[in-house]
Design a protein around this motif. Sequence first.
Motif, PDB file in Angstrom:
ATOM      1  N   GLU A  74       0.817  -1.211   0.000  1.00  0.00           N
ATOM      2  CA  GLU A  74       0.000   0.000   0.000  1.00  0.00           C
ATOM      3  C   GLU A  74       0.851   1.262   0.000  1.00  0.00           C
ATOM      4  OE1 GLU A  74      -2.416  -0.389   3.457  1.00  0.00           O
ATOM      5  OE2 GLU A  74      -3.675  -1.972   2.603  1.00  0.00           O
ATOM      6  N   GLY A  75       0.312   2.318  -0.615  1.00  0.00           N
ATOM      7  CA  GLY A  75       1.015   3.594  -0.644  1.00  0.00           C
ATOM      8  C   GLY A  75       0.035   4.747  -0.705  1.00  0.00           C
ATOM      9  N   GLN A  76       0.549   5.954  -0.490  1.00  0.00           N
ATOM     10  CA  GLN A  76      -0.283   7.151  -0.541  1.00  0.00           C
ATOM     11  C   GLN A  76       0.566   8.343  -0.926  1.00  0.00           C
ATOM     12  OE1 GLN A  76       0.318   9.702   1.734  1.00  0.00           O
ATOM     13  NE2 GLN A  76       1.373   8.685   3.414  1.00  0.00           N
ATOM     14  N   LEU A  77      -0.093   9.366  -1.478  1.00  0.00           N
ATOM     15  CA  LEU A  77       0.597  10.599  -1.829  1.00  0.00           C
ATOM     16  C   LEU A  77      -0.389  11.744  -1.909  1.00  0.00           C
ATOM     17  CD1 LEU A  77       1.180  11.095  -5.582  1.00  0.00           C
ATOM     18  CD2 LEU A  77       0.275   8.923  -4.790  1.00  0.00           C
ATOM     19  N   SER A  78       0.128  12.966  -1.720  1.00  0.00           N
ATOM     20  CA  SER A  78      -0.671  14.171  -1.866  1.00  0.00           C
ATOM     21  C   SER A  78       0.263  15.347  -2.070  1.00  0.00           C
ATOM     22  CB  SER A  78      -1.555  14.403  -0.636  1.00  0.00           C
ATOM     23  OG  SER A  78      -2.451  15.492  -0.862  1.00  0.00           O
ATOM     24  N   LEU A  79      -0.328  16.508  -2.392  1.00  0.00           N
ATOM     25  CA  LEU A  79       0.405  17.766  -2.498  1.00  0.00           C
ATOM     26  C   LEU A  79      -0.052  18.671  -1.369  1.00  0.00           C
ATOM     27  CD1 LEU A  79       1.320  19.856  -5.571  1.00  0.00           C
ATOM     28  CD2 LEU A  79       0.149  20.967  -3.669  1.00  0.00           C
ATOM     29  N   TYR A  80       0.919  19.202  -0.633  1.00  0.00           N
ATOM     30  CA  TYR A  80       0.640  20.047   0.528  1.00  0.00           C
ATOM     31  C   TYR A  80       1.231  21.435   0.296  1.00  0.00           C
ATOM     32  CZ  TYR A  80      -0.036  15.366   2.459  1.00  0.00           C
ATOM     33  OH  TYR A  80      -0.451  14.070   2.664  1.00  0.00           O
ATOM     34  N   ALA A  81       0.382  22.470   0.412  1.00  0.00           N
ATOM     35  CA  ALA A  81       0.838  23.848   0.200  1.00  0.00           C
ATOM     36  C   ALA A  81      -0.136  24.803   0.889  1.00  0.00           C
ATOM     37  CB  ALA A  81       0.937  24.164  -1.292  1.00  0.00           C
ATOM     38  N   PRO A  82      -0.039  24.951   2.212  1.00  0.00           N
ATOM     39  CA  PRO A  82      -0.980  25.816   2.930  1.00  0.00           C
ATOM     40  C   PRO A  82      -1.015  27.250   2.417  1.00  0.00           C
ATOM     41  CG  PRO A  82       0.244  24.453   4.470  1.00  0.00           C
ATOM     42  CD  PRO A  82       0.867  24.244   3.120  1.00  0.00           C
ATOM     43  N   HIS A  83       0.114  27.740   1.894  1.00  0.00           N
ATOM     44  CA  HIS A  83       0.120  29.112   1.361  1.00  0.00           C
ATOM     45  C   HIS A  83      -0.724  29.236   0.095  1.00  0.00           C
ATOM     46  CE1 HIS A  83       3.293  27.006  -0.824  1.00  0.00           C
ATOM     47  NE2 HIS A  83       3.276  27.949  -1.731  1.00  0.00           N
ATOM     48  N   LEU A  84      -1.093  28.079  -0.487  1.00  0.00           N
ATOM     49  CA  LEU A  84      -1.976  28.076  -1.649  1.00  0.00           C
ATOM     50  C   LEU A  84      -3.379  27.591  -1.282  1.00  0.00           C
ATOM     51  CD1 LEU A  84       0.478  26.595  -4.321  1.00  0.00           C
ATOM     52  CD2 LEU A  84      -0.035  28.996  -3.845  1.00  0.00           C
ATOM     53  N   GLY A  85      -3.628  27.415   0.023  1.00  0.00           N
ATOM     54  CA  GLY A  85      -4.968  27.047   0.481  1.00  0.00           C
ATOM     55  C   GLY A  85      -5.198  25.586   0.768  1.00  0.00           C
ATOM     56  N   THR A  86      -4.136  24.766   0.786  1.00  0.00           N
ATOM     57  CA  THR A  86      -4.300  23.339   1.046  1.00  0.00           C
ATOM     58  C   THR A  86      -3.953  23.015   2.497  1.00  0.00           C
ATOM     59  OG1 THR A  86      -2.056  22.466   0.716  1.00  0.00           O
ATOM     60  CG2 THR A  86      -3.322  23.042  -1.257  1.00  0.00           C
ATOM     61  N   PRO A  87      -4.301  21.809   2.954  1.00  0.00           N
ATOM     62  CA  PRO A  87      -3.772  21.355   4.247  1.00  0.00           C
ATOM     63  C   PRO A  87      -2.253  21.164   4.152  1.00  0.00           C
ATOM     64  CG  PRO A  87      -5.551  19.924   3.455  1.00  0.00           C
ATOM     65  CD  PRO A  87      -5.154  20.797   2.311  1.00  0.00           C
ATOM     66  N   CYS A  88      -1.610  21.063   5.301  1.00  0.00           N
ATOM     67  CA  CYS A  88      -0.216  20.617   5.317  1.00  0.00           C
ATOM     68  C   CYS A  88      -0.195  19.141   5.704  1.00  0.00           C
ATOM     69  CB  CYS A  88       0.628  21.471   6.269  1.00  0.00           C
ATOM     70  SG  CYS A  88       0.480  21.058   8.028  1.00  0.00           S
ATOM     71  N   TYR A  89       0.979  18.542   5.650  1.00  0.00           N
ATOM     72  CA  TYR A  89       1.097  17.113   5.956  1.00  0.00           C
ATOM     73  C   TYR A  89       0.602  16.814   7.370  1.00  0.00           C
ATOM     74  CZ  TYR A  89       3.284  12.534   6.689  1.00  0.00           C
ATOM     75  OH  TYR A  89       3.510  11.212   6.977  1.00  0.00           O
ATOM     76  N   GLN A  90       0.908  17.692   8.319  1.00  0.00           N
ATOM     77  CA  GLN A  90       0.522  17.425   9.703  1.00  0.00           C
ATOM     78  C   GLN A  90      -0.968  17.645   9.938  1.00  0.00           C
ATOM     79  OE1 GLN A  90       3.555  18.438  12.414  1.00  0.00           O
ATOM     80  NE2 GLN A  90       2.383  17.902  14.224  1.00  0.00           N
ATOM     81  N   CYS A  91      -1.630  18.391   9.073  1.00  0.00           N
ATOM     82  CA  CYS A  91      -3.091  18.464   9.139  1.00  0.00           C
ATOM     83  C   CYS A  91      -3.702  17.083   8.896  1.00  0.00           C
ATOM     84  CB  CYS A  91      -3.629  19.418   8.074  1.00  0.00           C
ATOM     85  SG  CYS A  91      -3.383  21.172   8.387  1.00  0.00           S
ATOM     86  N   VAL A  92      -3.144  16.378   7.942  1.00  0.00           N
ATOM     87  CA  VAL A  92      -3.686  15.082   7.531  1.00  0.00           C
ATOM     88  C   VAL A  92      -3.201  13.958   8.438  1.00  0.00           C
ATOM     89  CG1 VAL A  92      -3.900  13.461   5.603  1.00  0.00           C
ATOM     90  CG2 VAL A  92      -3.799  15.919   5.161  1.00  0.00           C
ATOM     91  N   PHE A  93      -1.953  14.084   8.890  1.00  0.00           N
ATOM     92  CA  PHE A  93      -1.355  13.078   9.785  1.00  0.00           C
ATOM     93  C   PHE A  93      -0.866  13.797  11.047  1.00  0.00           C
ATOM     94  CE2 PHE A  93      -0.737  11.678   5.379  1.00  0.00           C
ATOM     95  CZ  PHE A  93      -1.367  10.437   5.410  1.00  0.00           C
ATOM     96  N   PRO A  94      -1.797  14.163  11.929  1.00  0.00           N
ATOM     97  CA  PRO A  94      -1.440  15.005  13.069  1.00  0.00           C
ATOM     98  C   PRO A  94      -0.498  14.351  14.068  1.00  0.00           C
ATOM     99  CG  PRO A  94      -3.712  14.259  13.240  1.00  0.00           C
ATOM    100  CD  PRO A  94      -3.241  13.883  11.874  1.00  0.00           C
TER     101      PRO A  94
END
Length: 272
Positions: free
Chosen positions: A173-193
Amino acid sequence: LGWLRARAPQASVPEAAAFSEAELGRYSRHMLLREIGGPGQQRLKQARVLVIGAGGLGSPICLYLAASGVGTIGVVDADRIESSNLQRQIIHRDAGIGGSKAQSAAAAMRALNPFISVQVHETRLEPGNAEALIGTYDLVLDGSDNFDTRYLVNATCVALQKPLISGAMTQWEGQLSLYAPHLGTPCYQCVFPERPAPGMVPACAEAGVAAPLPGIIGTMMAMEAVKHLTGAGQGLAGRLVLQDALHAEQRVIKVKSRLDCPVCGQKHSGNI
């Protein structure tokens, strides 16, 4: 290569002139894509991308960024090549066992594409050097294999306002995303606190990993990098890809920012 210019009218003469004839031929299949074309390929050439880790995920990331014509690629890794790596870390060779992973990856990228610049950072990413390493790049791809590094990379990217593509995998299993809070997205720690409890997400050395899996996830990370840099299509901002290779299933779920996130909670106005 007049046929290329004729079929890619969105590439203006000044943009096309920025490439040598050899480069025009090399990148012709990109330039034929309406979503990339000459302008997109020029953006790739001007981009500076940092890859954290030259292992299972870093191997396909580095190779496809180099093949795609990303102008400057940095690779961070302090590890040495071991025989057990070669089952999945396809950028390295048996003759290189015992040598530097970062240097091996750099040599493979330069051999694949002599028109790019490769910067080797043969060191571990640590709190004392993270900002200096990340600060000179436009985009970061994190292929590290531990939560300490992932959280450090995320916090540094948030502080420096650098977009981050982060991926992970184990077993099937694997996972991926793009994180850029300055562009309005969550950051990695938002998703994996919080990091998982010990033993919940064992490392590949403990749990094993199917050889092609890091190739799948790493290649998807490279694809997202090309899309982000060129503006093509819909990226993974606010979305997390979950890949189950054992059952040939893939899910994409929406993820949200957290106002109480200790890393980015004050840097965005609300949830996605």
